[in-house]
Design a protein around this motif. Structure first.
Motif, PDB file in Angstrom:
ATOM      1  N   VAL A 626       0.850  -1.183   0.000  1.00 53.12           N
ATOM      2  CA  VAL A 626       0.000   0.000   0.000  1.00 53.12           C
ATOM      3  C   VAL A 626       0.888   1.236   0.000  1.00 53.12           C
ATOM      4  N   ALA A 627       0.568   2.177  -0.872  1.00 58.80           N
ATOM      5  CA  ALA A 627       1.352   3.411  -0.944  1.00 58.80           C
ATOM      6  C   ALA A 627       1.063   4.266   0.283  1.00 58.80           C
ATOM      7  N   GLY A 628       2.105   4.916   0.807  1.00 58.05           N
ATOM      8  CA  GLY A 628       1.910   5.814   1.928  1.00 58.05           C
ATOM      9  C   GLY A 628       1.122   7.042   1.504  1.00 58.05           C
ATOM     10  N   PRO A 629       0.568   7.779   2.470  1.00 62.02           N
ATOM     11  CA  PRO A 629      -0.247   8.954   2.118  1.00 62.02           C
ATOM     12  C   PRO A 629       0.557  10.065   1.457  1.00 62.02           C
ATOM     13  N   ASP A 630       1.823  10.150   1.774  1.00 63.33           N
ATOM     14  CA  ASP A 630       2.653  11.191   1.178  1.00 63.33           C
ATOM     15  C   ASP A 630       3.803  10.598   0.380  1.00 63.33           C
ATOM     16  N   SER A 631       4.429   9.592   0.937  1.00 58.99           N
ATOM     17  CA  SER A 631       5.561   8.963   0.265  1.00 58.99           C
ATOM     18  C   SER A 631       5.761   7.573   0.823  1.00 58.99           C
ATOM     19  N   GLY A 632       6.582   6.807   0.166  1.00 59.23           N
ATOM     20  CA  GLY A 632       6.919   5.486   0.682  1.00 59.23           C
ATOM     21  C   GLY A 632       5.922   4.414   0.269  1.00 59.23           C
ATOM     22  N   MET A 633       6.273   3.161   0.537  1.00 60.25           N
ATOM     23  CA  MET A 633       5.434   2.005   0.219  1.00 60.25           C
ATOM     24  C   MET A 633       5.488   1.058   1.411  1.00 60.25           C
ATOM     25  N   PHE A 634       4.346   0.648   1.924  1.00 56.61           N
ATOM     26  CA  PHE A 634       4.285  -0.265   3.054  1.00 56.61           C
ATOM     27  C   PHE A 634       4.105  -1.694   2.538  1.00 56.61           C
ATOM     28  N   LEU A 635       4.872  -2.605   3.089  1.00 58.85           N
ATOM     29  CA  LEU A 635       4.654  -4.037   2.867  1.00 58.85           C
ATOM     30  C   LEU A 635       3.845  -4.541   4.058  1.00 58.85           C
ATOM     31  N   VAL A 636       2.717  -5.214   3.806  1.00 57.01           N
ATOM     32  CA  VAL A 636       1.803  -5.614   4.880  1.00 57.01           C
ATOM     33  C   VAL A 636       1.688  -7.134   4.911  1.00 57.01           C
ATOM     34  N   SER A 637       2.119  -7.730   6.008  1.00 56.76           N
ATOM     35  CA  SER A 637       2.004  -9.178   6.173  1.00 56.76           C
ATOM     36  C   SER A 637       0.526  -9.573   6.259  1.00 56.76           C
ATOM     37  N   HIS A 638       0.204 -10.726   5.683  1.00 57.65           N
ATOM     38  CA  HIS A 638      -1.161 -11.238   5.872  1.00 57.65           C
ATOM     39  C   HIS A 638      -1.113 -12.696   6.306  1.00 57.65           C
ATOM     40  N   SER A 639      -0.256 -12.948   7.269  1.00 60.08           N
ATOM     41  CA  SER A 639      -0.087 -14.322   7.740  1.00 60.08           C
ATOM     42  C   SER A 639      -1.296 -14.813   8.538  1.00 60.08           C
ATOM     43  N   GLU A 640      -2.103 -13.874   9.082  1.00 57.94           N
ATOM     44  CA  GLU A 640      -3.289 -14.273   9.832  1.00 57.94           C
ATOM     45  C   GLU A 640      -4.443 -14.530   8.849  1.00 57.94           C
ATOM     46  N   PRO A 641      -4.899 -15.780   8.721  1.00 59.70           N
ATOM     47  CA  PRO A 641      -5.961 -16.079   7.733  1.00 59.70           C
ATOM     48  C   PRO A 641      -7.227 -15.262   7.937  1.00 59.70           C
ATOM     49  N   SER A 642      -7.552 -14.954   9.188  1.00 64.04           N
ATOM     50  CA  SER A 642      -8.789 -14.214   9.446  1.00 64.04           C
ATOM     51  C   SER A 642      -8.693 -12.762   9.006  1.00 64.04           C
ATOM     52  N   LEU A 643      -7.452 -12.248   8.850  1.00 66.44           N
ATOM     53  CA  LEU A 643      -7.265 -10.854   8.474  1.00 66.44           C
ATOM     54  C   LEU A 643      -6.937 -10.684   7.001  1.00 66.44           C
ATOM     55  N   ARG A 644      -6.119 -11.588   6.488  1.00 64.42           N
ATOM     56  CA  ARG A 644      -5.683 -11.528   5.089  1.00 64.42           C
ATOM     57  C   ARG A 644      -5.297 -10.106   4.692  1.00 64.42           C
ATOM     58  N   ASP A 645      -6.021  -9.484   3.762  1.00 67.26           N
ATOM     59  CA  ASP A 645      -5.648  -8.166   3.250  1.00 67.26           C
ATOM     60  C   ASP A 645      -6.429  -7.035   3.902  1.00 67.26           C
ATOM     61  N   ALA A 646      -7.013  -7.295   5.071  1.00 68.06           N
ATOM     62  CA  ALA A 646      -7.859  -6.290   5.710  1.00 68.06           C
ATOM     63  C   ALA A 646      -7.104  -5.003   6.001  1.00 68.06           C
ATOM     64  N   GLY A 675       6.019  -4.564  -7.293  1.00 64.11           N
ATOM     65  CA  GLY A 675       4.641  -4.978  -7.058  1.00 64.11           C
ATOM     66  C   GLY A 675       4.177  -5.981  -8.104  1.00 64.11           C
ATOM     67  N   LEU A 676       3.572  -7.099  -7.653  1.00 67.68           N
ATOM     68  CA  LEU A 676       3.170  -8.172  -8.574  1.00 67.68           C
ATOM     69  C   LEU A 676       1.776  -7.979  -9.155  1.00 67.68           C
ATOM     70  N   GLY A 677       0.930  -7.203  -8.500  1.00 68.18           N
ATOM     71  CA  GLY A 677      -0.401  -6.938  -9.056  1.00 68.18           C
ATOM     72  C   GLY A 677      -1.424  -8.027  -8.818  1.00 68.18           C
ATOM     73  N   LEU A 678      -1.231  -8.844  -7.778  1.00 66.32           N
ATOM     74  CA  LEU A 678      -2.203  -9.893  -7.461  1.00 66.32           C
ATOM     75  C   LEU A 678      -3.437  -9.284  -6.796  1.00 66.32           C
ATOM     76  N   PRO A 679      -4.594  -9.919  -6.926  1.00 63.15           N
ATOM     77  CA  PRO A 679      -5.807  -9.389  -6.295  1.00 63.15           C
ATOM     78  C   PRO A 679      -5.767  -9.543  -4.779  1.00 63.15           C
ATOM     79  N   LEU A 680      -6.488  -8.661  -4.096  1.00 65.49           N
ATOM     80  CA  LEU A 680      -6.568  -8.698  -2.644  1.00 65.49           C
ATOM     81  C   LEU A 680      -7.888  -9.304  -2.203  1.00 65.49           C
ATOM     82  N   GLN A 681      -7.858  -9.994  -1.078  1.00 67.27           N
ATOM     83  CA  GLN A 681      -9.069 -10.621  -0.552  1.00 67.27           C
ATOM     84  C   GLN A 681      -9.720  -9.682   0.457  1.00 67.27           C
ATOM     85  N   ASP A 682     -10.988  -9.354   0.180  1.00 70.16           N
ATOM     86  CA  ASP A 682     -11.730  -8.439   1.031  1.00 70.16           C
ATOM     87  C   ASP A 682     -12.447  -9.240   2.108  1.00 70.16           C
TER      88      ASP A 682
END
Length: 792
Positions: A626-646, A675-682
């Motif tokens: 996810v792009a930061g609000p002003d600059s930068g790029m955050f990498l977000v772990s989704h190791s928790e199945p219940s959270l995934r891309d939340a 960035g690979l461009g894979l879809p996110l799970q809502d």
């Protein structure tokens, strides 16, 4: 047999409430209770007994079931039986509709797994239609639920999906279903009765289209509604006599409605006639000792069209309602019905009644006597117009024919037959039949050859039998058994009709349908999705021909799509094919995943792409970006199945920035991530996915921070807490792989740990996202990532 010599036995999945009306109806001067299942003259069995129970049944030894009844009493089989009947009748009519249209009274059913793809296509074609998920062999409303996302429908063979009938007629604002009691007293000749009484079973809450997910609103099963603690009267039965009086008070024609219902019941039972006869033959049951009492559920829609929903084996004879909501009447109806059934079947009549006369006389006398003592049961087949249902039989057997002839007020025309899926060829004096469906050739003996040739030239069964009897009279020293010859001819022709070699001839000739009965190929579709995809260092040509899948997946793949180029034909072939059950994911001829439901395809495909994104010493990371609000790029772990891309989606929404899934840590540039461009799970919308956005897909840059979502509160009121590299690795490592999806080796693990050493790592409180988003947006990170040269 003397008084008290007859014994009855009650067994199965039983309770005394299920049995007591049968026991109370038996004449105690004639019957005594058997000590066990070994020796009985009448068996009352709740559920379906094992085949050996039928080995000794006959005119003097009865059981309350007919082999093959599952053609009706298994929910998915009911629909298939009626569709098979409809197919045959439609073929008989050759474009006519007066018979076929009478069979349009059952909601569409999809049986898993063979109908999985047909259901997905139907759901795609009818996006506003609702569906019911039902266990195939359960009862009392167990397991029934409205389908949310069609892609989540299970593929296991124990499930089916039924069309949900909108706009039900309501009684006092509540949905209801009619419980009808139907008795098949004889298979040969076929005799069907409908009991004059039954019930309207009411739901315990008002029917509301906006609240249709409430089972107390859309289900009428007493066992379900009994759990509604908020209802003053959770289980309410209205007997059919009061129901019909109420209809008349409302200005409706109850006679016209019940005439339709009687026709539906008769046709439903006819759909199982041949399966019952065939199963009885296979296990050696004498059907003269078999009968079947069923509970048929019928829904009336707002247009006063009746629909058959299901047929229940061993319908509940327990009293479900309380006295104040129809329980007393329920007991009276059920007790009276069983008593009338016992009397009609002659169980309380002394054995050894008159049996003299010809076979025709015996069959007619037996039928008339049974109809004469039918009490509250109304005879539907043969009925007041015995010829009315003969066209719906594959071919009436001789017993059906002679009874219909005797009870009709006019002579009946013998059925005529024509070829359906069989052609004949000749060799000397022998006829060979060629099955055009199966490519199978079979030979007929001399008598069968004559029967075939005469039938296909337009002779009726009795005409053929008369010719055979005349021939036998000339060649045999004694008179032949004319009844046996006649019966053999009718049975032989009926067997050929059941095999679809022949069909009753109605109307004008037309094209032959040579499709395999019961064969349900995948639904035809003109949809084909073909696109070249790029995910990290992996490129492939993707194919699928499933319209429901294309509708679900095409927009999710668009961010990874690349323009066709000269080398497109050399790309690996990545395809998703329809299979039974579900879908199969194949890469260059190798099965990657099989038995995938529609809902599982996107995660499986994303996983396949992610695990093939790396080459050589690259590291593929299945995580959010996810792009930061002003600059930068955050990498977000989704190791928790219940959270995934939340967390990824939440931050992108709050900051109004782009996001995506999947990152490639290239060996050639150890600090940059692509960035690979894979879809996110809502996770907020179960089973739904969101396409990656252009601001992240295909861009290469530095990632100054790694975020780990937490369902547990963090101590810091900011909602953000710094964590160690080791703690971050614990969450991230399971989502990382090297070339061909292999786990990271020692060098890869060291590289990943070293890369994290130069990042900021945070635990983010998912319960305090407002504060966390504000805290993260206020942090000063490195310069925003730059788009790689040649990026998409």
């Amino acid at each position: 047999m003397t008084r008290h010599d007859r014994q009855y036995w009650m067994g199965g999945n039983r309770s005394y409430e299920q049995d007591r009306f049968f026991e109370e109806s038996l004449d105690k001067s004639l019957w005594q209770r058997a000590e066990g299942p070994e020796n009985w003259d009448a068996c009352w069995y709740t559920g379906m007994p094992d085949p050996e129970f039928f080995s000794q049944v006959g005119p003097e030894r009865t059981i309350n079931h007919i082999p093959g009844n599952n053609a009706l009493t298994v929910k998915s089989r009911l629909y298939r039986s009626l569709m098979d009947l409809r197919d045959r009748v439609e073929r008989q009519e050759k474009g006519g509709k007066h018979l076929t249209d009478r069979l349009a009274f059952v909601p569409k059913v999809f049986s898993m797994p063979e109908d999985y793809h047909a259901f997905q296509q139907a759901a795609l074609d009818n996006p506003d239609k609702r569906w019911l998920l039902k266990p195939k062999n359960a009862a009392r409303g167990k397991g029934i639920q409205l389908v949310g996302d069609p892609a989540d429908v299970p593929m296991e063979s124990s499930w089916m999906v039924q069309e949900y009938l909108e706009n039900p007629h309501t009684m006092r604002g509540r949905k209801y279903v009619l419980r009808l009691y139907v008795l098949v007293s004889s298979v040969s000749p076929f005799r069907v009765y409908l009991y004059r009484q039954g019930f309207a079973k009411l739901a315990s809450m008002p029917y509301d289209e906006e609240n249709a997910n409430n089972p107390y609103s859309y289900l009428t099963n007493p066992d379900v509604n009994a759990l509604n603690l908020d209802a003053d009267v959770p289980v309410e039965f209205v007997d059919l006599e009061r129901y019909r009086a109420w209809l008349r008070e409302q200005g409706h024609d109850d006679e016209a409605l019940f005439a339709k219902i009687e026709d539906l019941v008769a046709l439903t039972c006819l759909a199982a006639l041949e399966p019952m006869r065939e199963r009885s033959r296979v296990i050696g049951a004498d059907t003269r000792g078999c009968y079947e009492l069923m509970g048929i559920d019928c829904l009336i829609d707002a247009d006063f069209k009746p629909w058959i929903l299901e047929c229940n084996l061993s319908p509940s004879l327990e009293v479900c309602a309380g006295p104040e909501s129809g329980g007393d009447i329920e007991e009276e109806v059920k007790g009276g019905m069983v008593a009338d059934m016992v009397e009609m079947l002659g169980l309380n009549r002394p054995s050894g009644e008159e049996s003299g006369g010809s076979m025709v006389e015996q069959l007619v006398r037996e039928t008339q006597a049974e109809m004469g003592r039918s009490g509250g049961f109304r005879n539907l087949i043969p009925g007041s117009n015995p010829s009315a249902y003969l066209p719906f039989m594959a071919l009436s057997r001789l017993s059906d024919w002679v009874v219909a002839q005797a009870l009709s007020d006019r002579p009946l025309r013998q059925p005529r037959l024509e070829r359906w899926v069989a052609e004949e060829t000749f060799s000397e004096d022998q006829v060979y039949l060629y099955d055009t469906r199966l490519g199978h050739l079979s030979s007929l003996n001399e008598t069968a050859s004559l029967i075939w040739l005469m039938a296909t030239e337009g002779a009726g069964p009795d005409d053929i039998a008369s010719a055979l009897v005349d021939s036998a009279l000339k060649s045999m020293p004694t008179a032949p058994d004319a009844w046996a010859i006649r019966n053999d001819v009718w049975n032989t022709l009926a067997d050929w009709v059941n095999n679809r070699f022949l069909v009753q001839s109605e109307g004008q000739s037309g094209d032959r349908d040579t499709s395999e009965p019961g064969q349900r190929p995948f639904p035809e579709t003109s949809t084909m999705l073909s696109m070249a995809l790029s995910c990290g260092r992996f490129r492939a040509r993707f194919f699928t021909d499933s319209a429901p899948l294309v509708s679900r997946i095409e927009s999710l793949l668009e961010p990874m799509a690349i323009s066709d180029d000269a080398g497109k034909d050399s790309l690996p072939r990545l395809e998703i094919v329809r299979d039974t059950p579900g879908f199969t994911l194949i890469l260059d001829g190798q099965v990657i995943r099989s038995r995938l439901s529609l809902a599982a395809v996107v995660p499986a495909l994303a996983s396949c792409l992610a695990t093939h994104a790396a080459r050589h010493d690259d590291i593929a990371i299945d995580a959010g970006l996810v792009a930061g609000p002003d600059s930068g790029m955050f990498l977000v772990s989704h190791s928790e199945p219940s959270l995934r891309d939340a967390l990824t989606l939440a931050l992108a929404t709050k900051w109004r920035v782009d996001c995506g899934r999947g990152a490639l840590l290239k060996a050639s540039d150890g600090a940059c991530v692509e960035g690979l461009g894979l879809p996110l799970q809502d996770t907020a919308r179960e089973g739904q996915f969101v396409a990656a956005q252009a601001g992240v897909t295909g861009y290469v840059g530095r990632v100054p921070a790694v975020l780990v979502p937490s369902e547990n509160p963090v101590p810091d009121s900011s909602g953000v807490q710094a964590v160690t590299v080791n703690e971050t690795l614990r969450h991230l490592i399971s989502s990382c792989c090297g070339e061909d999806g292999r786990p990271l080796d020692t060098d890869g693990f060291t590289r990943l740990a070293g890369w994290l050493e130069s990042r900021q790592c945070y635990l983010v409180d998912m319960n305090n996202l407002e504060a966390a988003a504000a805290a993260l947006s206020g942090r000063c990170f490195e310069k925003a990532p730059q788009k790689a040269s040649g990026g998409r």
